[in-house]
Design an enzyme around this catalytic site. Structure first.
Site, PDB file in Angstrom:
ATOM      1  CB  THR A 264      -8.600  -5.368   1.166  1.00 20.76           C
ATOM      2  OG1 THR A 264      -9.398  -5.668   0.021  1.00 20.76           O
ATOM      3  CG2 THR A 264      -7.393  -4.554   0.736  1.00 20.76           C
TER       4      THR A 264
ATOM      5  CE1 TYR B 190     -18.822  -4.171   4.940  1.00 15.95           C
ATOM      6  CE2 TYR B 190     -19.980  -2.402   3.812  1.00 15.95           C
ATOM      7  CZ  TYR B 190     -18.805  -2.986   4.230  1.00 15.95           C
ATOM      8  OH  TYR B 190     -17.602  -2.388   3.937  1.00 15.95           O
TER       9      TYR B 190
ATOM     10  CB  SER C  11      -6.987   1.876  12.929  1.00 19.94           C
ATOM     11  OG  SER C  11      -7.825   2.946  13.275  1.00 19.94           O
TER      12      SER C  11
ATOM     13  CG  ASN D 144       0.630   0.965   4.960  1.00 26.87           C
ATOM     14  OD1 ASN D 144       0.460   1.704   5.927  1.00 26.87           O
ATOM     15  ND2 ASN D 144       0.334   1.344   3.710  1.00 26.87           N
TER      16      ASN D 144
ATOM     17  CG  ASP E 192      -6.613  -6.898  -5.898  1.00 23.22           C
ATOM     18  OD1 ASP E 192      -6.925  -6.589  -4.728  1.00 23.22           O
ATOM     19  OD2 ASP E 192      -7.445  -7.022  -6.815  1.00 23.22           O
ATOM     20  CG  LEU E 193      -3.017  -7.115   0.011  1.00 22.59           C
ATOM     21  CD1 LEU E 193      -2.766  -5.971   0.983  1.00 22.59           C
ATOM     22  CD2 LEU E 193      -2.377  -8.393   0.515  1.00 22.59           C
TER      23      LEU E 193
ATOM     24  N   GLY F  36       0.810  -1.225   0.000  1.00 21.77           N
ATOM     25  CA  GLY F  36       0.000   0.000   0.000  1.00 21.77           C
ATOM     26  C   GLY F  36       0.833   1.260   0.000  1.00 21.77           C
TER      27      GLY F  36
ATOM     28  CB  ILE G 208       0.667   5.729   6.348  1.00 23.39           C
ATOM     29  CG1 ILE G 208      -0.407   6.662   6.879  1.00 23.39           C
ATOM     30  CG2 ILE G 208       1.642   5.373   7.468  1.00 23.39           C
ATOM     31  CD1 ILE G 208      -1.356   5.998   7.860  1.00 23.39           C
TER      32      ILE G 208
END
Length: 323
Positions: A134, A189, A167, A113, A86-87, A33, A39
């Site tokens: 992801t 969701y 986070s 990240n 691509d996670l 990322g 970041i």
């Protein structure tokens, strides 16, 4: 933490790297990322000043041509690799890992990240909800596939590291919904709840990885701070960011929220990757470049939940870690 340098909210990535330059020298590091204004890019930029090599990644090759070009210019002739990853796709994760495993060098540090933040409900090609895929399942699989490469960097004096950029949102809700993880339901969701679950999963994985590996790999999770990254410019994310109080009605930083700059936001990641004082604290959660385990919600620090999450995620990816 033991005595040594002290860090704070205002500490930057360059500040931390300058302190731990001897720990960074000679290391091969992979950062997922790394788009501009992220970041991840700031983390890679600073590490590239001193490391032996840095691998950056992004899901779109065109999108990270610019970060790759900028990083090469600033890296003082050190080796920079670009990796398409691509996670949200198991196939992409496996292809990217195979590319890294084909290289002769060991991998000292893996920094997970990349994240999909506050996205609309959508199933991936593997049948998972995109945000959890992801932010948790993809990085879990990627770490599993790169484990041999990480173990190859181990010496009597060095233990490889995996860093999960989590986070403060790990405290949202009640933690990972295992039913939603295995059987996502659009009717149930919630963007912020799914994000919180993914970030809680990061913390739980960091706790369990050192245990599962019997100390062969150290892992850490962290809160980078609230940072005005490119996520804050995405139209689909803005209403959610306003609803949780980080953006105001004018789409600007909400009053009273202490925002960090990108250099400040990348500092804790670099501390987690290289601070030698963390060697005897595997699984720790960091904030402001310092251990902050007291900030973990009970559902993000429960060893039983960590064990269950590990087992469920191995079932989802269809394979087990081998140490």
């Amino acid at each position: 933490m033991s005595s040594g340098p002290t860090f704070s909210f205002a500490t930057t990535a360059d500040d931390v790297a300058t302190v731990f330059v001897d720990e960074i020298k000679g290391k091969n590091v992979l950062v997922t990322g790394t788009s501009l204004k992220s970041i991840g890019f700031e983390t890679a930029r600073v590490i590239a000043k001193y490391a032996n090599s840095v691998i950056i990644s992004g899901y779109n090759a065109e999108r990270f041509k610019s970060p790759f070009s900028r990083l090469r210019k600033k890296s003082h002739k050190r080796t920079i690799y670009a990796l398409v990853l691509d996670l949200s796709s198991f196939a992409s994760v496996r292809k990217a890992a195979a590319e890294i495993n084909a290289q002769p060098e060991p991998l000292h540090v893996l920094i997970n990240n990349a994240a999909a933040s506050f996205v609309d409900f959508k199933l991936t090609e593997d049948g998972l909800e995109t945000q959890l895929a992801t932010d948790h399942v993809g990085p879990f699989l990627f770490t599993r596939l790169l484990t041999p490469k990480l173990l190859a960097s181990a010496t009597p004096a060095y233990t490889p590291r995996v860093v999960f950029v989590s986070s403060a949102a790990q405290a949202i809700g009640t933690g990972v919904d295992f039913d939603a993880l295995e059987n996502p339901d659009p009717a149930e969701y919630s963007k912020p709840l799914a994000y919180g679950q993914a970030k809680s999963a990061n913390c739980l994985t960091a706790i369990d990885l050192p245990k599962r590996s019997k100390g062969k790999i150290n892992a850490y999770s962290l809160h980078p701070g609230v940072i005005f990254t490119n996520v804050y410019e995405k139209e689909n994310s803005i209403p959610t960011l306003q609803s949780i109080g980080t953006l105001d009605e004018n789409k600007e930083a909400a009053a009273g929220i202490p925002f960090k700059t990108l250099p400040q936001g990348a500092a804790t990641t670099i501390a987690a990757a290289f601070d030698p004082r963390l060697n005897d604290q595997p699984g720790a959660f960091l904030d402001n470049s310092t251990v902050a385990n007291d900030q973990l919600a009970p559902h993000s620090s429960d060893p039983a939940k960590a064990e269950k999450l590990w087992n469920v995620t191995e079932k989802i990816i269809g394979e087990s870690f081998v140490f």
